[in-house]
Design an enzyme around this catalytic site. Structure first.
Site, PDB file in Angstrom:
ATOM      1  N   ASP A 228      28.393  45.780  -5.586  1.00  0.00           N
ATOM      2  CA  ASP A 228      27.712  45.675  -4.291  1.00  0.00           C
ATOM      3  C   ASP A 228      28.616  44.982  -3.270  1.00  0.00           C
ATOM      4  OD1 ASP A 228      27.534  43.085  -5.208  1.00  0.00           O
ATOM      5  OD2 ASP A 228      25.368  42.886  -4.922  1.00  0.00           O
ATOM      6  N   SER A 229      29.785  44.517  -3.730  1.00  0.00           N
ATOM      7  CA  SER A 229      30.819  44.016  -2.805  1.00  0.00           C
ATOM      8  C   SER A 229      31.206  45.090  -1.802  1.00  0.00           C
ATOM      9  CB  SER A 229      32.057  43.553  -3.581  1.00  0.00           C
ATOM     10  OG  SER A 229      32.479  44.547  -4.494  1.00  0.00           O
TER      11      SER A 229
ATOM     12  N   ASP B 136      26.303  48.690  -9.854  1.00  0.00           N
ATOM     13  CA  ASP B 136      25.822  47.331  -9.584  1.00  0.00           C
ATOM     14  C   ASP B 136      24.431  47.398  -8.948  1.00  0.00           C
ATOM     15  OD1 ASP B 136      26.039  44.606  -9.523  1.00  0.00           O
ATOM     16  OD2 ASP B 136      27.562  44.528  -7.942  1.00  0.00           O
TER      17      ASP B 136
ATOM     18  N   LYS C 191      25.107  46.720 -13.851  1.00  0.00           N
ATOM     19  CA  LYS C 191      25.322  45.272 -13.821  1.00  0.00           C
ATOM     20  C   LYS C 191      24.219  44.634 -12.987  1.00  0.00           C
ATOM     21  CE  LYS C 191      28.409  43.054 -11.107  1.00  0.00           C
ATOM     22  NZ  LYS C 191      27.497  42.102 -10.405  1.00  0.00           N
TER      23      LYS C 191
ATOM     24  N   GLU D 143      22.876  40.658 -11.537  1.00  0.00           N
ATOM     25  CA  GLU D 143      23.136  39.222 -11.408  1.00  0.00           C
ATOM     26  C   GLU D 143      21.954  38.415 -11.960  1.00  0.00           C
ATOM     27  OE1 GLU D 143      24.146  38.135  -7.385  1.00  0.00           O
ATOM     28  OE2 GLU D 143      25.732  39.640  -7.264  1.00  0.00           O
TER      29      GLU D 143
ATOM     30  N   GLU E 217      31.586  34.422 -13.015  1.00  0.00           N
ATOM     31  CA  GLU E 217      32.241  34.337 -11.706  1.00  0.00           C
ATOM     32  C   GLU E 217      32.334  32.892 -11.224  1.00  0.00           C
ATOM     33  OE1 GLU E 217      30.987  37.168  -8.749  1.00  0.00           O
ATOM     34  OE2 GLU E 217      32.094  36.145  -7.162  1.00  0.00           O
TER      35      GLU E 217
HETATM   36  O1  KIV Z   1      30.160  43.326  -6.475  1.00  0.00           O
HETATM   37  C1  KIV Z   1      31.187  43.031  -7.089  1.00  0.00           C
HETATM   38  O2  KIV Z   1      32.287  43.532  -6.805  1.00  0.00           O
HETATM   39  C2  KIV Z   1      31.083  42.062  -8.167  1.00  0.00           C
HETATM   40  C3  KIV Z   1      32.354  41.567  -8.769  1.00  0.00           C
HETATM   41  C4  KIV Z   1      33.036  40.663  -7.845  1.00  0.00           C
HETATM   42  C5  KIV Z   1      32.144  40.977 -10.106  1.00  0.00           C
HETATM   43  O3  KIV Z   1      30.026  41.664  -8.503  1.00  0.00           O
END
Ligand code: KIV
Length: 266
Positions: free
Chosen positions: A45-46, A84, A114, A116, A183
């Site tokens: 989600d970055s 994510d 993934k 969080e 992280e």
């Molecule tokens: O969204 C992302 O890129 C991440 C990584 C930094 C682990 O969660």
């Protein structure tokens, strides 16, 4: 080339071989990352920050994440693709979480998701795992909690926080996560967690003792400059190179040097 599976990652941990993971958000970058041979690609989600130009990761939507994950899945012949779960796609309820996670596999071609969080997402991890959706957990600095954490700060620095993170790592493993991102935590804490778990730990700002490492591709290639976290190593300066190339083009067009006969038809 065979696709990387959960078992391959577990095997790497047990053999003491490092796992490599990078983010990618579209076909050309996923092609490069996959072609270079990473084990896993995270469609993080970055992308909200490095692709969409937003302040933080909170606004990116499920539909946007799926759109990018589809492009990456199309490109990845070898690497495992991990989608994510964006903010609010899983926090409200466990059924929502399972439904949205399933969309990454069913519609976007990912092999895992993934999510969080630690103790607050154990039920989610259990329900997804029961639904055959492999889950990558993520604890420590969790960027979706930016407002509660008061910024992007190193976590696990007090004895109490350290203890809590160890407990959460063990809990997400017990709930069924097949791997865990750590992280921005002190490297000795990451080492302790890595030694206690049977599932692989993948570090970002968690030092060298994790079972593998992940970075945001725009950070690694020198394409994101709003801020550069301490844990980032730049392996290229693509933004500077691209800027030079575009300036050279402008200059040549203005001078009449491009196109030359070589780029023209007779
Ligand atoms: O969204 C992302 O890129 C991440 C990584 C930094 C682990 O969660």
């Amino acid at each position: 080339m065979a696709k990387v599976t959960i078992n391959d990652l577990l095997e790497k941990k047990s053999e003491g071989k490092k796992i490599t993971m990078l983010t990618a958000y579209d076909f050309p970058f996923a092609r490069i990352v996959d072609g270079a041979g990473v084990d896993a690609i995270l469609v993080g989600d970055s992308l909200a920050m490095v692709v969409q130009g937003l302040e933080n990761t909170l606004p990116v939507t499920m539909d946007e994440m799926l759109y990018h994950t589809k492009m990456v899945s199309r490109a990845a012949e070898h690497a495992m693709v991990v989608g994510d779960m964006p903010f609010m796609s899983y926090q409200v309820s466990v059924p929502d979480a399972v439904w949205n996670a399933g969309r990454f596999l069913k519609e976007a071609g990912a092999q895992a998701v993934k999510m969080e969080g630690g103790s607050e997402v154990l039920e989610h991890i259990r329900a997804m795992t029961r639904s055959e959706i492999p889950v990558f957990a993520h604890i420590g600095l969790t960027p979706q909690s930016i407002h509660r954490m008061g910024g992007y700060k190193v976590q696990g620095k007090t004895e109490e926080a350290r203890k809590r993170l160890i407990e959460e790592a063990l809990a997400v493993e017990e709930a069924g996560a097949f791997a865990l991102i750590l992280e921005a935590i002190p490297m000795e804490l990451a080492k302790t967690i890595t030694e206690k778990l049977t599932i692989p730990t993948i570090g970002i700002g968690a030092g060298p003792h994790c079972d593998g490492q992940v970075l945001v591709i725009h950070d690694l290639l020198g394409m994101f400059e709003r801020f550069v976290p301490k844990f980032v190593k730049r392996y290229a300066s693509l933004k500077d190179d691209a800027l030079k190339a575009v300036k050279a083009y402008i200059e040549e067009v203005e001078k009449g040097d491009f196109p030359s006969e070589e780029q023209s038809f007779k």
